[in-house]
Design a protein around this motif. Structure first.
Motif: not given
Length: 166
Positions: A15, A17, A20, A39, A43, A91
Protein backbone atom coordinates in the motif's frame (compact mmCIF):
# COMPACT_ATOMS: atom_id res chain seq x y z
CA UNK A 1 -28.44 -24.91 1.36
CA UNK A 2 -25.43 -24.06 -0.79
CA UNK A 3 -22.19 -22.93 0.77
CA UNK A 4 -20.57 -19.70 -0.28
CA UNK A 5 -17.06 -19.93 -1.65
CA UNK A 6 -14.42 -18.42 0.64
CA UNK A 7 -13.58 -14.79 -0.08
CA UNK A 8 -10.46 -14.15 -2.12
CA UNK A 9 -7.33 -13.45 -0.07
CA UNK A 10 -6.49 -9.85 0.65
CA UNK A 11 -4.03 -8.30 -1.75
CA UNK A 12 -0.38 -8.64 -0.88
CA UNK A 13 0.53 -5.64 -3.05
CA UNK A 14 2.19 -2.94 -0.94
CA UNK A 15 0.00 0.00 0.00
CA UNK A 16 1.48 3.34 -1.07
CA UNK A 17 2.00 5.94 1.65
CA UNK A 18 -0.84 8.42 2.08
CA UNK A 19 -4.22 9.16 3.57
CA UNK A 20 -6.98 6.81 2.41
CA UNK A 21 -10.64 7.81 2.68
CA UNK A 22 -12.32 4.43 3.09
CA UNK A 23 -16.05 4.08 2.51
CA UNK A 24 -17.64 1.54 4.84
CA UNK A 25 -20.89 -0.46 4.79
CA UNK A 26 -24.21 1.20 5.52
CA UNK A 27 -25.99 -1.35 7.67
CA UNK A 28 -24.75 -4.61 6.14
CA UNK A 29 -21.11 -5.50 6.88
CA UNK A 30 -20.95 -7.60 3.68
CA UNK A 31 -21.19 -4.40 1.61
CA UNK A 32 -17.50 -3.69 2.23
CA UNK A 33 -15.30 -3.63 -0.87
CA UNK A 34 -12.27 -5.85 -1.24
CA UNK A 35 -10.15 -2.75 -1.81
CA UNK A 36 -11.38 -1.27 1.48
CA UNK A 37 -10.35 -4.48 3.25
CA UNK A 38 -6.92 -4.34 1.58
CA UNK A 39 -6.42 -0.77 2.77
CA UNK A 40 -7.67 -1.40 6.30
CA UNK A 41 -5.46 -4.49 6.50
CA UNK A 42 -2.30 -2.65 5.41
CA UNK A 43 -2.82 0.72 7.12
CA UNK A 44 -0.44 1.77 9.88
CA UNK A 45 -3.30 3.60 11.60
CA UNK A 46 -7.07 3.57 11.20
CA UNK A 47 -8.97 6.72 12.11
CA UNK A 48 -12.60 6.31 13.11
CA UNK A 49 -15.39 8.64 14.13
CA UNK A 50 -16.57 5.99 16.61
CA UNK A 51 -13.94 3.32 17.24
CA UNK A 52 -16.60 0.90 18.56
CA UNK A 53 -18.27 0.86 15.14
CA UNK A 54 -14.98 0.37 13.31
CA UNK A 55 -13.85 -2.40 15.69
CA UNK A 56 -17.00 -4.37 14.78
CA UNK A 57 -16.18 -4.02 11.08
CA UNK A 58 -12.53 -4.97 11.52
CA UNK A 59 -13.41 -7.91 13.78
CA UNK A 60 -15.92 -9.25 11.25
CA UNK A 61 -13.03 -9.64 8.80
CA UNK A 62 -10.40 -10.84 11.28
CA UNK A 63 -8.46 -7.57 11.30
CA UNK A 64 -6.86 -6.02 14.35
CA UNK A 65 -5.46 -2.52 13.82
CA UNK A 66 -4.28 0.46 15.78
CA UNK A 67 -7.27 2.80 15.99
CA UNK A 68 -7.54 6.48 16.85
CA UNK A 69 -10.69 8.51 17.31
CA UNK A 70 -11.19 11.21 14.71
CA UNK A 71 -14.37 13.21 15.15
CA UNK A 72 -15.31 16.88 15.51
CA UNK A 73 -14.04 16.83 19.12
CA UNK A 74 -10.85 14.76 18.87
CA UNK A 75 -9.80 15.78 15.35
CA UNK A 76 -7.87 18.85 16.44
CA UNK A 77 -5.81 16.78 18.88
CA UNK A 78 -5.38 13.80 16.55
CA UNK A 79 -4.54 15.65 13.32
CA UNK A 80 -0.96 16.76 14.18
CA UNK A 81 0.05 13.16 14.98
CA UNK A 82 -1.62 11.89 11.80
CA UNK A 83 0.01 14.52 9.61
CA UNK A 84 3.42 13.74 11.12
CA UNK A 85 2.89 10.03 10.39
CA UNK A 86 1.91 10.84 6.79
CA UNK A 87 4.98 13.06 6.37
CA UNK A 88 7.12 10.10 7.48
CA UNK A 89 5.59 7.89 4.76
CA UNK A 90 2.83 6.36 6.86
CA UNK A 91 -0.37 4.85 5.55
CA UNK A 92 -3.49 6.10 7.31
CA UNK A 93 -7.07 5.01 6.67
CA UNK A 94 -9.90 7.36 7.60
CA UNK A 95 -13.01 5.19 7.89
CA UNK A 96 -16.51 6.53 8.13
CA UNK A 97 -18.97 4.95 10.55
CA UNK A 98 -21.23 4.25 7.56
CA UNK A 99 -20.77 5.37 3.98
CA UNK A 100 -18.18 7.69 2.52
CA UNK A 101 -15.88 9.81 4.70
CA UNK A 102 -16.36 13.58 4.52
CA UNK A 103 -20.00 13.34 3.36
CA UNK A 104 -21.70 14.79 6.45
CA UNK A 105 -18.79 13.31 8.36
CA UNK A 106 -15.70 14.76 10.09
CA UNK A 107 -12.39 14.69 8.30
CA UNK A 108 -12.46 17.65 5.95
CA UNK A 109 -9.89 19.70 7.92
CA UNK A 110 -7.47 16.75 7.91
CA UNK A 111 -7.83 16.18 4.17
CA UNK A 112 -7.48 19.89 3.42
CA UNK A 113 -4.28 20.10 5.50
CA UNK A 114 -2.82 16.93 3.96
CA UNK A 115 -3.41 18.34 0.47
CA UNK A 116 -1.94 21.73 1.49
CA UNK A 117 1.22 19.90 2.62
CA UNK A 118 1.45 18.00 -0.66
CA UNK A 119 0.67 14.65 0.96
CA UNK A 120 -1.11 12.00 -1.11
CA UNK A 121 -4.83 11.49 -0.47
CA UNK A 122 -6.72 8.58 -2.03
CA UNK A 123 -10.41 7.70 -2.19
CA UNK A 124 -11.59 4.11 -1.76
CA UNK A 125 -15.19 4.40 -2.95
CA UNK A 126 -17.98 2.23 -1.71
CA UNK A 127 -21.46 2.54 -0.25
CA UNK A 128 -23.27 5.85 -0.61
CA UNK A 129 -26.53 6.50 1.23
CA UNK A 130 -27.50 9.29 -1.20
CA UNK A 131 -27.03 7.12 -4.28
CA UNK A 132 -28.68 4.08 -2.69
CA UNK A 133 -31.75 6.17 -1.80
CA UNK A 134 -31.87 7.74 -5.26
CA UNK A 135 -31.72 4.42 -7.08
CA UNK A 136 -34.66 2.92 -5.17
CA UNK A 137 -36.76 6.11 -5.15
CA UNK A 138 -38.17 5.81 -8.64
CA UNK A 139 -36.96 9.35 -9.37
CA UNK A 140 -34.92 10.12 -12.49
CA UNK A 141 -31.25 9.63 -11.67
CA UNK A 142 -29.61 11.47 -14.58
CA UNK A 143 -29.26 14.64 -12.49
CA UNK A 144 -29.62 15.18 -8.76
CA UNK A 145 -28.45 17.48 -6.02
CA UNK A 146 -27.14 16.41 -2.64
CA UNK A 147 -27.34 19.45 -0.39
CA UNK A 148 -26.38 17.80 2.87
CA UNK A 149 -28.75 16.88 5.65
CA UNK A 150 -31.66 19.13 6.50
CA UNK A 151 -32.00 20.67 9.94
CA UNK A 152 -34.08 18.70 12.45
CA UNK A 153 -35.82 21.97 13.47
CA UNK A 154 -38.89 22.64 11.34
CA UNK A 155 -38.38 26.42 10.87
CA UNK A 156 -34.75 25.98 9.83
CA UNK A 157 -35.67 23.04 7.60
CA UNK A 158 -38.35 25.15 5.84
CA UNK A 159 -35.78 27.92 5.23
CA UNK A 160 -33.29 25.42 3.83
CA UNK A 161 -35.89 23.93 1.49
CA UNK A 162 -36.99 27.41 0.37
CA UNK A 163 -33.37 28.25 -0.50
CA UNK A 164 -33.08 25.04 -2.54
CA UNK A 165 -36.48 25.36 -4.26
CA UNK A 166 -35.15 27.59 -7.04
Amino acid sequence: MSRRPPPPPLSDAPLAPGLYLVATPIGNLRDITLRALDILSAADLVLAEDTRVTVKLLSAYGLSKTLARYDEHAGGRTAPRVLALLEQGGRVALASDAGTPLVSDPGFPLVREAIARGLPVFAAPGPSAALAALTVSGLPAERFLFAGFLSPKSAARRRELAELAG
